[in-house]
Design a protein around this motif. Structure first.
Motif, PDB file in Angstrom:
ATOM      1  N   ALA A  94       0.903  -1.489  -0.204  1.00  0.00           N
ATOM      2  CA  ALA A  94       0.378  -0.419  -0.059  1.00  0.00           C
ATOM      3  C   ALA A  94       1.396   0.727   0.008  1.00  0.00           C
ATOM      4  O   ALA A  94       0.273   2.634  -0.889  1.00  0.00           O
ATOM      5  CB  ALA A  94      -0.850  -0.051   1.419  1.00  0.00           C
ATOM      6  N   VAL A  95       1.795   1.255   0.356  1.00  0.00           N
ATOM      7  CA  VAL A  95       3.089   2.561   1.035  1.00  0.00           C
ATOM      8  C   VAL A  95       3.403   2.792  -0.483  1.00  0.00           C
ATOM      9  O   VAL A  95       3.234   3.447  -1.158  1.00  0.00           O
ATOM     10  CB  VAL A  95       3.669   2.619   2.181  1.00  0.00           C
ATOM     11  CG1 VAL A  95       2.858   2.736   3.659  1.00  0.00           C
ATOM     12  CG2 VAL A  95       4.919   1.451   2.420  1.00  0.00           C
ATOM     13  N   LEU A  96       3.621   1.426  -0.705  1.00  0.00           N
ATOM     14  CA  LEU A  96       4.882   1.433  -2.173  1.00  0.00           C
ATOM     15  C   LEU A  96       3.769   2.055  -3.282  1.00  0.00           C
ATOM     16  O   LEU A  96       3.920   2.720  -4.210  1.00  0.00           O
ATOM     17  CB  LEU A  96       5.161   0.298  -2.812  1.00  0.00           C
ATOM     18  CG  LEU A  96       5.637   0.073  -4.143  1.00  0.00           C
ATOM     19  CD1 LEU A  96       7.177   1.019  -4.303  1.00  0.00           C
ATOM     20  CD2 LEU A  96       6.144  -1.274  -4.493  1.00  0.00           C
ATOM     21  N   VAL A 154       6.538   5.598  -0.068  1.00  0.00           N
ATOM     22  CA  VAL A 154       8.119   4.898  -0.461  1.00  0.00           C
ATOM     23  C   VAL A 154       8.739   5.125  -1.704  1.00  0.00           C
ATOM     24  O   VAL A 154       7.850   4.715  -2.744  1.00  0.00           O
ATOM     25  CB  VAL A 154       8.677   4.029   0.085  1.00  0.00           C
ATOM     26  CG1 VAL A 154       8.254   3.961   2.144  1.00  0.00           C
ATOM     27  CG2 VAL A 154       7.216   2.638   0.167  1.00  0.00           C
ATOM     28  N   THR A 155       9.801   4.969  -2.078  1.00  0.00           N
ATOM     29  CA  THR A 155      10.356   4.786  -2.771  1.00  0.00           C
ATOM     30  C   THR A 155      10.533   2.895  -3.464  1.00  0.00           C
ATOM     31  O   THR A 155      10.446   2.363  -2.253  1.00  0.00           O
ATOM     32  CB  THR A 155      11.840   4.747  -3.577  1.00  0.00           C
ATOM     33  OG1 THR A 155      12.523   4.196  -2.991  1.00  0.00           O
ATOM     34  CG2 THR A 155      11.721   6.587  -3.135  1.00  0.00           C
ATOM     35  N   GLY A 214       8.119  -6.081   5.677  1.00  0.00           N
ATOM     36  CA  GLY A 214       6.756  -5.427   5.472  1.00  0.00           C
ATOM     37  C   GLY A 214       6.527  -4.276   6.310  1.00  0.00           C
ATOM     38  O   GLY A 214       6.521  -3.525   5.350  1.00  0.00           O
ATOM     39  N   MET A 215       7.120  -4.452   7.633  1.00  0.00           N
ATOM     40  CA  MET A 215       6.695  -2.986   8.067  1.00  0.00           C
ATOM     41  C   MET A 215       7.908  -2.327   8.104  1.00  0.00           C
ATOM     42  O   MET A 215       7.069  -0.818   8.325  1.00  0.00           O
ATOM     43  CB  MET A 215       6.547  -4.040  10.028  1.00  0.00           C
ATOM     44  CG  MET A 215       5.008  -4.415   9.505  1.00  0.00           C
ATOM     45  SD  MET A 215       3.956  -3.026   9.333  1.00  0.00           S
ATOM     46  CE  MET A 215       3.597  -2.120  10.945  1.00  0.00           C
ATOM     47  N   PRO A 221       9.583  -0.346   6.337  1.00  0.00           N
ATOM     48  CA  PRO A 221       8.974   0.691   4.959  1.00  0.00           C
ATOM     49  C   PRO A 221       7.841   0.575   5.018  1.00  0.00           C
ATOM     50  O   PRO A 221       7.552   3.309   5.335  1.00  0.00           O
ATOM     51  CB  PRO A 221       8.867   0.047   3.273  1.00  0.00           C
ATOM     52  CG  PRO A 221       8.740  -1.266   3.911  1.00  0.00           C
ATOM     53  CD  PRO A 221       9.046  -1.837   5.324  1.00  0.00           C
ATOM     54  N   VAL A 222       6.661   0.567   5.959  1.00  0.00           N
ATOM     55  CA  VAL A 222       5.963   0.834   6.808  1.00  0.00           C
ATOM     56  C   VAL A 222       5.809   2.480   7.651  1.00  0.00           C
ATOM     57  O   VAL A 222       5.554   3.479   8.120  1.00  0.00           O
ATOM     58  CB  VAL A 222       4.648   0.384   6.811  1.00  0.00           C
ATOM     59  CG1 VAL A 222       3.198   0.957   8.249  1.00  0.00           C
ATOM     60  CG2 VAL A 222       4.374  -0.261   6.362  1.00  0.00           C
ATOM     61  N   GLY A 223       7.050   2.382   8.864  1.00  0.00           N
ATOM     62  CA  GLY A 223       7.733   2.860   9.682  1.00  0.00           C
ATOM     63  C   GLY A 223       8.712   4.161   8.901  1.00  0.00           C
ATOM     64  O   GLY A 223       8.758   5.480   9.741  1.00  0.00           O
ATOM     65  N   ARG A 224       9.364   4.097   8.061  1.00  0.00           N
ATOM     66  CA  ARG A 224       9.862   4.660   7.742  1.00  0.00           C
ATOM     67  C   ARG A 224       8.489   5.901   6.618  1.00  0.00           C
ATOM     68  O   ARG A 224       9.267   7.109   6.724  1.00  0.00           O
ATOM     69  CB  ARG A 224      10.978   4.749   6.122  1.00  0.00           C
ATOM     70  CG  ARG A 224      12.855   3.896   7.016  1.00  0.00           C
ATOM     71  CD  ARG A 224      12.619   2.787   5.553  1.00  0.00           C
ATOM     72  NE  ARG A 224      13.860   2.035   5.950  1.00  0.00           N
ATOM     73  CZ  ARG A 224      14.848   1.556   4.924  1.00  0.00           C
ATOM     74  NH1 ARG A 224      14.212   1.329   4.441  1.00  0.00           N
ATOM     75  NH2 ARG A 224      15.926   1.600   6.207  1.00  0.00           N
ATOM     76  N   ALA A 225       7.362   5.600   5.958  1.00  0.00           N
ATOM     77  CA  ALA A 225       6.990   6.510   5.222  1.00  0.00           C
ATOM     78  C   ALA A 225       5.903   7.452   6.305  1.00  0.00           C
ATOM     79  O   ALA A 225       5.892   8.141   6.373  1.00  0.00           O
ATOM     80  CB  ALA A 225       5.737   5.337   4.904  1.00  0.00           C
ATOM     81  N   LEU A 226       6.065   6.684   7.676  1.00  0.00           N
ATOM     82  CA  LEU A 226       5.423   7.492   8.868  1.00  0.00           C
ATOM     83  C   LEU A 226       6.121   8.219   9.442  1.00  0.00           C
ATOM     84  O   LEU A 226       5.954   9.744   9.113  1.00  0.00           O
ATOM     85  CB  LEU A 226       5.043   6.325  10.091  1.00  0.00           C
ATOM     86  CG  LEU A 226       3.859   6.375   9.417  1.00  0.00           C
ATOM     87  CD1 LEU A 226       4.573   4.786  10.988  1.00  0.00           C
ATOM     88  CD2 LEU A 226       3.019   6.562  10.509  1.00  0.00           C
ATOM     89  N   GLU A 227       7.556   8.484   8.714  1.00  0.00           N
ATOM     90  CA  GLU A 227       8.404   9.067   9.450  1.00  0.00           C
ATOM     91  C   GLU A 227       8.755  10.337   8.112  1.00  0.00           C
ATOM     92  O   GLU A 227       8.803  11.755   8.312  1.00  0.00           O
ATOM     93  CB  GLU A 227       9.996   8.807   9.441  1.00  0.00           C
ATOM     94  CG  GLU A 227       9.898   8.111  10.377  1.00  0.00           C
ATOM     95  CD  GLU A 227      11.330   7.095  10.772  1.00  0.00           C
ATOM     96  OE1 GLU A 227      12.454   8.006  11.866  1.00  0.00           O
ATOM     97  OE2 GLU A 227      11.826   6.319  10.879  1.00  0.00           O
TER      98      GLU A 227
END
Length: 592
Positions: free
Chosen positions: A36-38, A43-44, A457-458, A460-466
């Motif tokens: 989803a974040v991708l 995120v890239t 998997g999680m 990149p989700v954390g990186r998207a939060l930041e």
């Protein structure tokens, strides 16, 4: 709140809801969130898949493999052989088991440490006439407590250590968690030993004596087809269709012939012995006019069948077993009809209805009938944990010492920065493999792949939060709400919130979500981030309220005969104690 922040909050909300719902495996949920974040461009592509190569992921996998090597060397068995003969007194019994699993969980995967001692705990309980319910929940809680004491004891600690490296350039070291974690472990084990086990409902002790979990004669019955029986000539499936859903034909014996999983088209003949699953009274009432001669499963015929090539075993379905979410038909296909499910216990109660109508869950206890010689490969392939006593296998002490020396050497290499900790552990794995502690086919067997996928998997989700500024937004809101409160109150809020999340979703996912938020709060307050990261590490490991918060809790649910609501009785006061002692300790060891 901008557009990207709205999207990441929506993704995070759905992700946490799916984790709590539990119908989807947590690795599938994590992959869905990553996708989803991708897709939304948060995120890239490189960032989306970089999580699988993250140091935290590699370290977790390496620790799981090293745990297998230590187990193969017999390290736990040697120590247990000296301590467990002194379990005559109930309190000493609980204290020794809990302390033992707590110690080993600090240096190997805590679920692995529990799995090693679970059969021993059941066997010693049976030896002293005690219910497994008395010792298994303390054993599970001890494994969780022990994991807090070192960086490698539990995935949340590894995640927090490496997240600190991402932020500051320096990770928490192996024993940075020990001043707080070891104190919590000692106090926690003391509470469990003296008070905690007494909070388990007493009826669990009465209902779940070791010999009563599966009383085969209570639901497995033999019936001989008499010459005048109207069932002669009918196929097995035709007979089953004539009856209610809580009756099934497990097998048919005829002379020296016995079919574990009978062909549904097999036509019954005179003098066939039917192995029927169901309550004997129900069976006799439903087959009253069928001219069957009933016996109990402990009768001569059944014993003759099991004395040769057949045997029974009890085992627990682990969280990583392919049986989770499947049914009996899948097990039959997977084992080529070489295994029969004789009984199933879910949440401590024996299932007495048609087993093919049940879906297996993590923590279920299966009573299996199998052909001797196949059980080890079957248990390994299906990730089932046998409950039969393994026996304390005391290997060569020299072999144990070598295994420990390799492990300690790896820790030293990481501690003095000759190698990063992940690299030191990989080196240890190579040495273990060369020296025969890890056979080639077993190297990856004990890697908890769903956890690895979850972490990858999680991240990149954390990186998207930041990257979207969502963590700063949450941090600002919390700082605003808690304005005027002392720092220790804010720290307590972080700790308790993390505890709550860990009780309903995976602890590694909790750490990945809460770590950036806690750092954001610390930065907003202008204080050291270390106390806040430590609060997240401790909170993420405190999953004591439910059987779903941690795999250790799930594993003991069936063998202990516990109900969902039993855990909080000991878990809630334990979490309160941990909160009261950990916040002052954090502020002393890691000043603001």
């Amino acid at each position: 709140m901008n557009h990207d922040q709205s999207i990441i909050f929506a993704i995070l909300t759905v992700t946490l809801a799916l984790f709590a719902w539990g119908r989807w495996r947590y690795d599938i949920v994590a992959l869905t969130a990553m996708t989803a974040v991708l897709l939304f461009g948060l995120v890239t592509p490189n960032e989306a898949f970089a999580g699988f190569g993250h140091t935290a992921v590699i370290t977790v996998a390496a620790v799981l493999i090293i745990s297998q090597a230590l187990k193969n060397a017999g390290v736990v068995d040697v120590v247990a052989s000296y301590l467990l003969p002194h379990t005559g007194n109930a309190i000493i019994h609980i204290a020794l088991l809990t302390a033992l699993v707590t110690f080993f969980s600090a240096f190997m995967n805590n679920v692995g440490a529990l799995a090693l001692l679970l059969p021993v705990a059941i066997a010693t309980a049976k030896e002293h006439g005690r219910s497994p319910a008395m010792v298994l929940m303390p054993l599970a809680f001890g494994s969780i407590l022990g994991g807090m004491s070192t960086m490698i004891g539990t995935p949340p600690n590894i995640i927090i250590a490496n997240y600190r490296a991402d932020i500051t350039g320096t990770a928490f070291s192996m024993f940075d968690f020990s001043p707080i974690g070891s104190v919590i472990a000692v106090i926690g084990v003391t509470f469990i030993t003296l008070i905690g086990w007494r909070l388990i409902p007493k009826k669990r002790f009465e209902e779940n004596q070791p010999e009563k979990l599966f009383e085969v004669s209570s639901y497995l019955t033999e019936a001989k087809v008499m010459p005048e029986s109207p069932l002669i000539g009918l196929a097995v499936n035709e007979v089953e269709d004539l009856q209610i859903n809580d009756i099934g034909i497990v097998g048919v014996a005829r002379g020296h012939y016995f079919a574990l999983n009978t062909n549904p088209n097999y036509k019954l003949k005179e003098n066939d012995i039917l192995i029927l699953r169901g309550d004997p009274l129900t069976l006799q009432s439903k087959f009253a006019d069928s001219h069957l001669e009933f016996q109990t499963a402990t009768g001569k015929t059944f014993n003759n069948l099991t004395e040769g090539d057949l045997a029974l075993t009890e085992c627990v379905i682990t969280a990583t077993s392919p049986l989770v979410g499947r049914d009996v038909s899948y097990l039959r296909r997977r084992t080529a009809n070489s295994v029969a499910v004789i009984g199933l216990a879910q949440e401590g109660s024996v299932v007495r209805k048609r087993l093919r109508n049940n879906t297996f869950q993590a923590g279920d206890v299966l009573l299996l009938q199998y052909q001797k010689g196949l059980i080890n490969d079957m248990l390994t392939g299906l990730n089932l944990l046998p409950l039969a006593e393994r026996g304390i296998q005391i290997g060569q002490h020299r072999r144990v010492l070598i295994a420990l020396a390799i492990f300690i050497g790896a820790i030293i290499l990481g501690a003095i920065n000759i190698l990063p900790m992940a690299g030191a552990f990989i080196l240890a794995i190579l040495v273990y493999s060369i020296m025969g502690f890890l056979p080639g086919k077993d190297v990856y067997r004990d890697v908890d792949w769903p956890i690895i996928i979850l972490l990858g998997g999680m991240i990149p989700v954390g990186r998207a939060l930041e990257s979207t500024g969502a963590t700063e937004l949450v941090a600002s809101s919390i700082v605003s709400i808690t304005e005027g409160l002392p720092i220790y109150m804010v720290l307590t809020l972080i700790l308790v919130t993390t505890m709550f999340l860990s009780d309903i979703i995976n602890n590694a996912a909790t750490a990945l979500v809460m770590a950036p938020i806690s750092v954001g709060i610390a930065n907003q307050l202008g204080v050291n981030i270390d106390p806040f990261l430590m609060a997240v590490a401790i909170g993420a490991s405190c999953a004591f309220l439910t059987p779903i918060g941690h795999q250790s809790n799930t594993l003991v649910m069936g063998p202990g005969g516990y109900q969902f609501g039993d855990y909080w009785r000991m878990g809630l006061p334990l979490e309160i104690i941990i909160t009261l002692i950990s916040v002052p300790l954090i502020l002393i060891v890691w000043p603001l």
